[in-house]
Design an enzyme around this catalytic site. Structure first.
Site, PDB file in Angstrom:
ATOM      1  N   GLN A  97     -11.896 -38.349 -32.601  1.00 51.38           N
ATOM      2  CA  GLN A  97     -11.933 -38.966 -31.268  1.00 51.38           C
ATOM      3  C   GLN A  97     -11.003 -38.203 -30.332  1.00 51.38           C
ATOM      4  O   GLN A  97      -9.811 -38.065 -30.622  1.00 51.38           O
ATOM      5  CB  GLN A  97     -11.498 -40.438 -31.351  1.00 51.38           C
ATOM      6  CG  GLN A  97     -11.651 -41.179 -30.035  1.00 51.38           C
ATOM      7  CD  GLN A  97     -11.100 -42.605 -30.102  1.00 51.38           C
ATOM      8  OE1 GLN A  97     -10.079 -42.843 -30.732  1.00 51.38           O
ATOM      9  NE2 GLN A  97     -11.776 -43.529 -29.474  1.00 51.38           N
ATOM     10  N   HIS A 145     -16.268 -45.269 -27.389  1.00 51.88           N
ATOM     11  CA  HIS A 145     -17.556 -44.787 -26.876  1.00 51.88           C
ATOM     12  C   HIS A 145     -18.493 -44.546 -28.039  1.00 51.88           C
ATOM     13  O   HIS A 145     -18.092 -44.066 -29.092  1.00 51.88           O
ATOM     14  CB  HIS A 145     -17.387 -43.526 -26.024  1.00 51.88           C
ATOM     15  CG  HIS A 145     -16.595 -42.437 -26.677  1.00 51.88           C
ATOM     16  ND1 HIS A 145     -15.220 -42.442 -26.740  1.00 51.88           N
ATOM     17  CD2 HIS A 145     -16.987 -41.321 -27.323  1.00 51.88           C
ATOM     18  CE1 HIS A 145     -14.800 -41.363 -27.375  1.00 51.88           C
ATOM     19  NE2 HIS A 145     -15.853 -40.667 -27.748  1.00 51.88           N
ATOM     20  N   HIS A 152     -21.733 -42.517 -29.286  1.00 49.79           N
ATOM     21  CA  HIS A 152     -22.610 -41.378 -29.008  1.00 49.79           C
ATOM     22  C   HIS A 152     -24.035 -41.771 -29.383  1.00 49.79           C
ATOM     23  O   HIS A 152     -24.279 -42.240 -30.499  1.00 49.79           O
ATOM     24  CB  HIS A 152     -22.203 -40.172 -29.866  1.00 49.79           C
ATOM     25  CG  HIS A 152     -20.859 -39.597 -29.556  1.00 49.79           C
ATOM     26  ND1 HIS A 152     -20.675 -38.551 -28.682  1.00 49.79           N
ATOM     27  CD2 HIS A 152     -19.614 -39.914 -30.022  1.00 49.79           C
ATOM     28  CE1 HIS A 152     -19.394 -38.239 -28.618  1.00 49.79           C
ATOM     29  NE2 HIS A 152     -18.712 -39.052 -29.425  1.00 49.79           N
ATOM     30  N   ASP A 207     -23.419 -37.449 -21.671  1.00 51.72           N
ATOM     31  CA  ASP A 207     -22.292 -36.647 -22.156  1.00 51.72           C
ATOM     32  C   ASP A 207     -22.354 -35.285 -21.455  1.00 51.72           C
ATOM     33  O   ASP A 207     -23.414 -34.671 -21.351  1.00 51.72           O
ATOM     34  CB  ASP A 207     -22.399 -36.468 -23.680  1.00 51.72           C
ATOM     35  CG  ASP A 207     -21.122 -35.906 -24.280  1.00 51.72           C
ATOM     36  OD1 ASP A 207     -20.501 -36.605 -25.108  1.00 51.72           O
ATOM     37  OD2 ASP A 207     -20.733 -34.757 -23.923  1.00 51.72           O
TER      38      ASP A 207
END
Ligand code: AMP
Ligand code: ZN
Length: 141
Positions: free
Chosen positions: A92, A98, A100, A29
């Site tokens: 989101q 996705h 995390h 990220d």
């Protein structure tokens, strides 16, 4: 096609990839909540987890349980926060599923997605070093 995660998937946008296979892909990220914050995605573009086929969801979960211990070892963490913001009302921002994965070496410090500290600029070397550590641990499994 404007989805940033699809662009990363297709190598049309830069990223620090740590893992990829037929159905899934993982990379750092860019605004990490904690060091070693990884995003795991299905290659297939859907916004919501319930739009994924059971096969792709299964592939995603298989990658998740493979990656979590490796990421934790790389970051000297015993635990992780693992989360999905499933839709814009849930925070989101990027409409491509996705997960995390946020390794937690200690209880110290707050883990907040809105923590401004995560948006400080970081050097390429910071990401490269962490990505390399994680890749090595994944390869060793
Ligand atoms: P979410 O709020 O669940 O949609 O989270 C989106 C995440 O994507 C955030 O944690 C961002 O820091 C991260 N992000 C945005 N752009 C990029 C990028 N180009 N490369 C890697 N991560 C990104
Ligand atoms: Zn996408």
């Amino acid at each position: 096609m404007s989805c940033i995660l699809c662009k990363i998937r297709d190598n049309k946008a830069p990223s620090y990839k740590v893992y990829e296979d037929k159905h899934t892909l993982a990379f750092l990220d860019i605004n990490p909540v904690a060091d070693g914050h990884v995003l795991l995605i299905p290659r297939e573009h859907t916004q919501y987890i319930e739009e994924l086929s059971p096969e792709i969801w299964e592939a995603l979960m298989r990658t998740l349980i493979r990656l979590v211990p490796s990421i934790q070892r790389a970051m000297n963490a015993k635990d992780s926060n693992i989360g999905i913001n499933n839709g814009p009302n849930a925070g989101q921002i990027i409409p491509h599923v996705h997960i995390h994965i946020i390794p937690r070496p200690s209880k110290a410090g707050k883990l907040l997605f809105s923590n401004p500290a995560r948006f400080k600029p970081r050097k390429k070397e910071y990401f490269e070093e962490i990505a390399e550590k994680i890749r090595k641990e994944i390869e060793a499994t």
